[in-house]
Design a protein around this motif. Sequence first.
Motif, mmCIF file in Angstrom:
data_model
loop_
_atom_site.group_PDB
_atom_site.id
_atom_site.type_symbol
_atom_site.label_atom_id
_atom_site.label_comp_id
_atom_site.label_asym_id
_atom_site.label_seq_id
_atom_site.Cartn_x
_atom_site.Cartn_y
_atom_site.Cartn_z
ATOM 1 N N THR A 188 -6.673 0.945 -6.904
ATOM 2 C CA THR A 188 -6.731 2.183 -6.139
ATOM 3 C C THR A 188 -7.803 2.064 -5.069
ATOM 4 O O THR A 188 -8.851 1.449 -5.287
ATOM 5 C CB THR A 188 -7.036 3.387 -7.042
ATOM 6 O OG1 THR A 188 -8.274 3.163 -7.729
ATOM 7 C CG2 THR A 188 -5.928 3.583 -8.071
ATOM 8 N N GLU A 189 -7.501 2.646 -3.913
ATOM 9 C CA GLU A 189 -8.442 2.666 -2.794
ATOM 10 C C GLU A 189 -8.470 4.083 -2.240
ATOM 11 O O GLU A 189 -7.715 4.412 -1.327
ATOM 12 C CB GLU A 189 -8.030 1.668 -1.710
ATOM 13 C CG GLU A 189 -8.047 0.211 -2.154
ATOM 14 C CD GLU A 189 -7.619 -0.747 -1.052
ATOM 15 O OE1 GLU A 189 -7.146 -0.251 0.004
ATOM 16 O OE2 GLU A 189 -7.748 -1.962 -1.245
ATOM 17 N N GLY A 190 -9.312 4.931 -2.818
ATOM 18 C CA GLY A 190 -9.358 6.320 -2.382
ATOM 19 C C GLY A 190 -8.054 7.021 -2.686
ATOM 20 O O GLY A 190 -7.640 7.126 -3.841
ATOM 21 N N ARG A 191 -7.368 7.482 -1.638
ATOM 22 C CA ARG A 191 -6.100 8.195 -1.790
ATOM 23 C C ARG A 191 -4.911 7.243 -1.683
ATOM 24 O O ARG A 191 -3.782 7.681 -1.482
ATOM 25 C CB ARG A 191 -5.992 9.292 -0.730
ATOM 26 C CG ARG A 191 -7.060 10.379 -0.863
ATOM 27 C CD ARG A 191 -7.041 11.329 0.307
ATOM 28 N NE ARG A 191 -5.795 12.056 0.407
ATOM 29 C CZ ARG A 191 -5.545 13.202 -0.227
ATOM 30 N NH1 ARG A 191 -6.467 13.733 -1.019
ATOM 31 N NH2 ARG A 191 -4.403 13.822 -0.061
ATOM 32 N N ARG A 192 -5.171 5.954 -1.808
ATOM 33 C CA ARG A 192 -4.108 4.958 -1.728
ATOM 34 C C ARG A 192 -3.999 4.177 -3.031
ATOM 35 O O ARG A 192 -4.969 4.024 -3.757
ATOM 36 C CB ARG A 192 -4.372 3.973 -0.592
ATOM 37 C CG ARG A 192 -4.457 4.611 0.783
ATOM 38 C CD ARG A 192 -4.821 3.566 1.811
ATOM 39 N NE ARG A 192 -4.876 4.118 3.154
ATOM 40 C CZ ARG A 192 -5.232 3.426 4.217
ATOM 41 N NH1 ARG A 192 -5.588 2.149 4.094
ATOM 42 N NH2 ARG A 192 -5.248 3.985 5.412
ATOM 43 N N THR A 224 0.835 -1.193 0.000
ATOM 44 C CA THR A 224 0.000 0.000 0.000
ATOM 45 C C THR A 224 0.871 1.245 0.000
ATOM 46 O O THR A 224 1.752 1.403 0.851
ATOM 47 C CB THR A 224 -0.931 0.014 1.226
ATOM 48 O OG1 THR A 224 -1.781 -1.134 1.189
ATOM 49 C CG2 THR A 224 -1.794 1.269 1.222
ATOM 50 N N GLU A 272 0.774 5.267 0.282
ATOM 51 C CA GLU A 272 -0.061 6.384 0.737
ATOM 52 C C GLU A 272 0.263 7.614 -0.101
ATOM 53 O O GLU A 272 1.001 8.505 0.304
ATOM 54 C CB GLU A 272 0.198 6.655 2.221
ATOM 55 C CG GLU A 272 -0.099 5.489 3.138
ATOM 56 C CD GLU A 272 -1.591 5.345 3.418
ATOM 57 O OE1 GLU A 272 -2.343 6.277 3.055
ATOM 58 O OE2 GLU A 272 -1.991 4.326 3.982
ATOM 59 N N ASN A 275 -1.698 10.125 -3.261
ATOM 60 C CA ASN A 275 -2.804 10.312 -4.197
ATOM 61 C C ASN A 275 -2.263 10.524 -5.609
ATOM 62 O O ASN A 275 -1.059 10.686 -5.819
ATOM 63 C CB ASN A 275 -3.717 11.455 -3.757
ATOM 64 C CG ASN A 275 -3.010 12.794 -3.719
ATOM 65 O OD1 ASN A 275 -2.249 13.143 -4.609
ATOM 66 N ND2 ASN A 275 -3.282 13.577 -2.666
ATOM 67 N N GLN A 276 -3.156 10.545 -6.587
ATOM 68 C CA GLN A 276 -2.714 10.590 -7.972
ATOM 69 C C GLN A 276 -2.146 11.953 -8.364
ATOM 70 O O GLN A 276 -1.324 12.041 -9.279
ATOM 71 C CB GLN A 276 -3.856 10.154 -8.884
ATOM 72 C CG GLN A 276 -4.218 8.679 -8.682
ATOM 73 C CD GLN A 276 -5.323 8.182 -9.598
ATOM 74 O OE1 GLN A 276 -5.556 8.742 -10.650
ATOM 75 N NE2 GLN A 276 -6.010 7.128 -9.176
ATOM 76 N N ASN A 325 -3.603 9.404 -14.420
ATOM 77 C CA ASN A 325 -4.799 8.606 -14.152
ATOM 78 C C ASN A 325 -5.008 7.547 -15.223
ATOM 79 O O ASN A 325 -5.405 6.408 -14.932
ATOM 80 C CB ASN A 325 -6.025 9.517 -14.079
ATOM 81 C CG ASN A 325 -6.062 10.352 -12.810
ATOM 82 O OD1 ASN A 325 -5.289 10.119 -11.887
ATOM 83 N ND2 ASN A 325 -6.957 11.317 -12.771
#
Length: 230
Positions: free
Chosen positions: A208-212, A174, A176, A178-179, A194
């Motif tokens: 992708t999991e939100g900001r992860r 994981t 931490e 964001n894109q 993206n």
Amino acid sequence: MEIRIPDAADALTGVDMFAGLEPEVRQRVIAAAVPRTFRKGQLLFVENDPGESLIVLKRGSVAIFRTSPTGERAVLSVLRPPDVLGEVSLLDGSARSASCEALEDCTALALSRGAFMELVHSNPRILDAVMRSLGALIRRLTEQNADHVFLDLPGRVAKTLVRLAGESQAPMITIELNQSQLAEMAGGSRQSVNQAIGSFASRGWLRTEGRRIVVMDVPALRRRAGMTDR
């Protein structure tokens, strides 16, 4: 959430720059250093600030970046413990050449320029570690320049993810980040990054999991980045 400062006894454990010092000298360094905490998103220093201290990371991660006149950011590197930062400004007495932001809650030790220079003068061996640190910085910047010439954007995104994954052998890693931050590191627009992330996700290399970003196939990303197998 409370951030815990490491015990002084092991405050310099793993820090290459201070590894060769005698125990009593290490204790003097620890005594002179000031414990610091930084919250996620907080700036440790800003480009053109006075280079007044060397910072030893103990927990968390930080991004070193430059900002263009139009406000765009280019992330030069992401550092994690036991990395140090700020040694260039300490050596030449110049202002900070880049800015630094905490990517997560961090703990660190700050050593003033005066204390650092006194340490260098009394312990010349530390210059070897400083030179190694500067050499690694030059190699990293040279490689980044080459990547912008020889790699397309998806290749740079893949290489950035591999670097962020580090040496972990876990089946899923994981990250931490964001894109938008990833775009700053890879040197591309958020939309293009993206698209690259979506392509990698469709191949099962990550999700992708939100900001992860959860990386599931580091070898595939290494191949996409043109990196040699380990």
